[in-house]
Design a protein around this motif. Structure first.
Motif, PDB file in Angstrom:
ATOM      1  N   LEU A 154      34.372 -42.442  15.397  1.00  0.00           N
ATOM      2  CA  LEU A 154      33.780 -41.322  16.122  1.00  0.00           C
ATOM      3  C   LEU A 154      34.838 -40.471  16.813  1.00  0.00           C
ATOM      4  N   LEU A 155      35.924 -41.113  17.257  1.00  0.00           N
ATOM      5  CA  LEU A 155      37.012 -40.351  17.887  1.00  0.00           C
ATOM      6  C   LEU A 155      37.712 -39.460  16.869  1.00  0.00           C
ATOM      7  N   GLU A 156      37.867 -39.968  15.656  1.00  0.00           N
ATOM      8  CA  GLU A 156      38.465 -39.164  14.580  1.00  0.00           C
ATOM      9  C   GLU A 156      37.553 -37.995  14.220  1.00  0.00           C
ATOM     10  N   LEU A 212      33.348 -38.928  27.705  1.00  0.00           N
ATOM     11  CA  LEU A 212      34.054 -37.741  27.226  1.00  0.00           C
ATOM     12  C   LEU A 212      33.044 -36.613  27.051  1.00  0.00           C
ATOM     13  N   HIS A 213      33.188 -35.554  27.833  1.00  0.00           N
ATOM     14  CA  HIS A 213      32.258 -34.427  27.780  1.00  0.00           C
ATOM     15  C   HIS A 213      32.768 -33.390  26.787  1.00  0.00           C
ATOM     16  N   LEU A 249      30.803 -38.515  24.033  1.00  0.00           N
ATOM     17  CA  LEU A 249      31.225 -39.834  23.582  1.00  0.00           C
ATOM     18  C   LEU A 249      31.532 -40.709  24.790  1.00  0.00           C
ATOM     19  N   LEU A 250      31.244 -41.986  24.628  1.00  0.00           N
ATOM     20  CA  LEU A 250      31.525 -42.958  25.675  1.00  0.00           C
ATOM     21  C   LEU A 250      32.486 -43.996  25.117  1.00  0.00           C
ATOM     22  N   LYS A 280      30.707 -44.967  21.663  1.00  0.00           N
ATOM     23  CA  LYS A 280      29.263 -44.754  21.499  1.00  0.00           C
ATOM     24  C   LYS A 280      28.956 -43.276  21.713  1.00  0.00           C
ATOM     25  N   GLU A 281      28.051 -42.747  20.898  1.00  0.00           N
ATOM     26  CA  GLU A 281      27.594 -41.374  21.078  1.00  0.00           C
ATOM     27  C   GLU A 281      26.511 -41.324  22.141  1.00  0.00           C
TER      28      GLU A 281
END
Length: 341
Positions: A245-247, A304-305, A277-278, A271-272
């Motif tokens: 998800l970070l990628e 992460l906003h 993202l968390l 996690k989304e």
């Protein structure tokens, strides 16, 4: 460790060094000295949450800091009491009261940058940051000591006993961890899990209940074990990694994100949460046991906003325990088997 524990440790160490000459002034200054390294928490007023956390327990928790700051503190005490006490004794009192703070924190999960400026945190993971069995007896001995005359032999012996018991408790925690960790391969093999690596960490408020965190190919696995009953194969939580998800969001190389990953020692999951993202730091555990199975969310992370797929800010994120925390049930689980489906 928590602030109260550090105050008590600093006071007891200072009492051992200067109590016979200074009386209750020694533990007073030891308590102050034992608090000083944690003043780095005020970095949050200057830095963003990620950098403040990254710098916490850094320079102020190092051997270098103890050597640099203890002469300054010793001189202040020396002048306050009009040179009544020897500067040599005050140097010892200041140094040992300060250095024992990071040495104690070294046994916790977050660890300390004891050998600053080297970028390495010493973390033994053998005691939770708040452990009543460590702190309360220590505090009781200290309070009794304060009411005895400074020349009293009983005062001196009680303080020595308290320091001996505190050191013994830390040693026992290390031995328990070695015992629990020695069984991790056997536990995960029985579950047909072949982890790449594992860590073993004490659960909240106790050295009798532990979790092991194992890294698999696609997920992390929490297994729980008490000293009072055998491991149950159902007593395990699975957290998907979701590192991709970070990628996908293009933040895998973001400096702040890299610091979060570094702090977690790569024990992290993603996690989304809506458009955000968390990132969870899994070393701090999962909430299933302290919520009686109502919640299975890791206890610490960073949110992460995003705005139009652009990272705008990062904030610490804790789970909401307002309706799910079940402390009494958690205490029962430490001593008797209690599984949740």
């Amino acid at each position: 460790m928590d602030s109260l524990t550090q105050v008590v440790l600093g006071a007891a160490v200072a009492e051992a060094v200067g109590g016979r000459k200074m009386g209750n002034r020694a533990p007073l200054w030891g308590a102050i000295a034992g608090t000083i390294p944690d003043l780095d928490v005020f970095l949050r007023l200057i830095y963003d949450p990620v950098n403040a956390m990254f710098l916490h327990r850094g320079f102020s928790h190092s051997i270098v800091f103890a050597f640099l700051f203890s002469p300054f503190l010793a001189y202040i005490i020396y002048r306050i009491y009009n040179k009544k006490y020897s500067i040599r004794m005050l140097l010892k009192l200041s140094f040992f009261s300060i250095i024992t703070h990071p040495l104690l924190d070294m046994f916790t999960n977050f660890g300390t940058q004891l050998f600053w400026p080297f970028d390495y945190r010493v973390s033994l993971n053998t005691i939770f940051v708040i452990d009543p069995l460590y702190t309360i007896p220590f505090l009781v001995f200290l309070l009794i000591t304060l009411f005895l005359k400074k020349e009293s032999l009983i005062r001196k012996r009680l303080n020595r006993v308290s320091l001996f018991l505190s050191c013994s408790y830390l040693l026992v925690g290390c031995l328990i961890k070695i015992y629990i960790h020695s069984k991790t391969d056997e536990k995960y093999n029985s579950l047909d899990i072949l982890p790449d690596r594992t860590i073993t960490v004490p659960m909240p408020l106790t050295s009798f209940y532990w979790f092991s965190l194992a890294e698999g190919e696609e997920a992390f696995y929490f297994s729980y074990e008490s000293l009072f009953y055998s491991f149950n194969q159902k007593d395990i939580d699975t957290i998907q990694k979701n590192h991709f998800l970070l990628e996908q969001r293009g933040v895998m190389r973001n400096p702040q994100v890299l610091k979060i990953i570094k702090m977690s020692k790569n024990y992290y999951s993603v996690k989304e949460v809506g458009n955000n993202l968390l990132i969870y730091d899994l070393r701090f555990g999962n909430s299933s046991k302290i919520s009686a199975g109502k919640q299975k969310e890791p206890v610490w992370g960073y949110l992460l906003h995003f705005n139009k797929n652009k990272l705008t800010k990062i904030n610490p994120k804790k789970p909401n325990y307002s309706s799910s925390l079940d402390f009494s049930n958690y205490l029962r689980t430490i001593f008797s088997e209690n599984n949740y489906e």
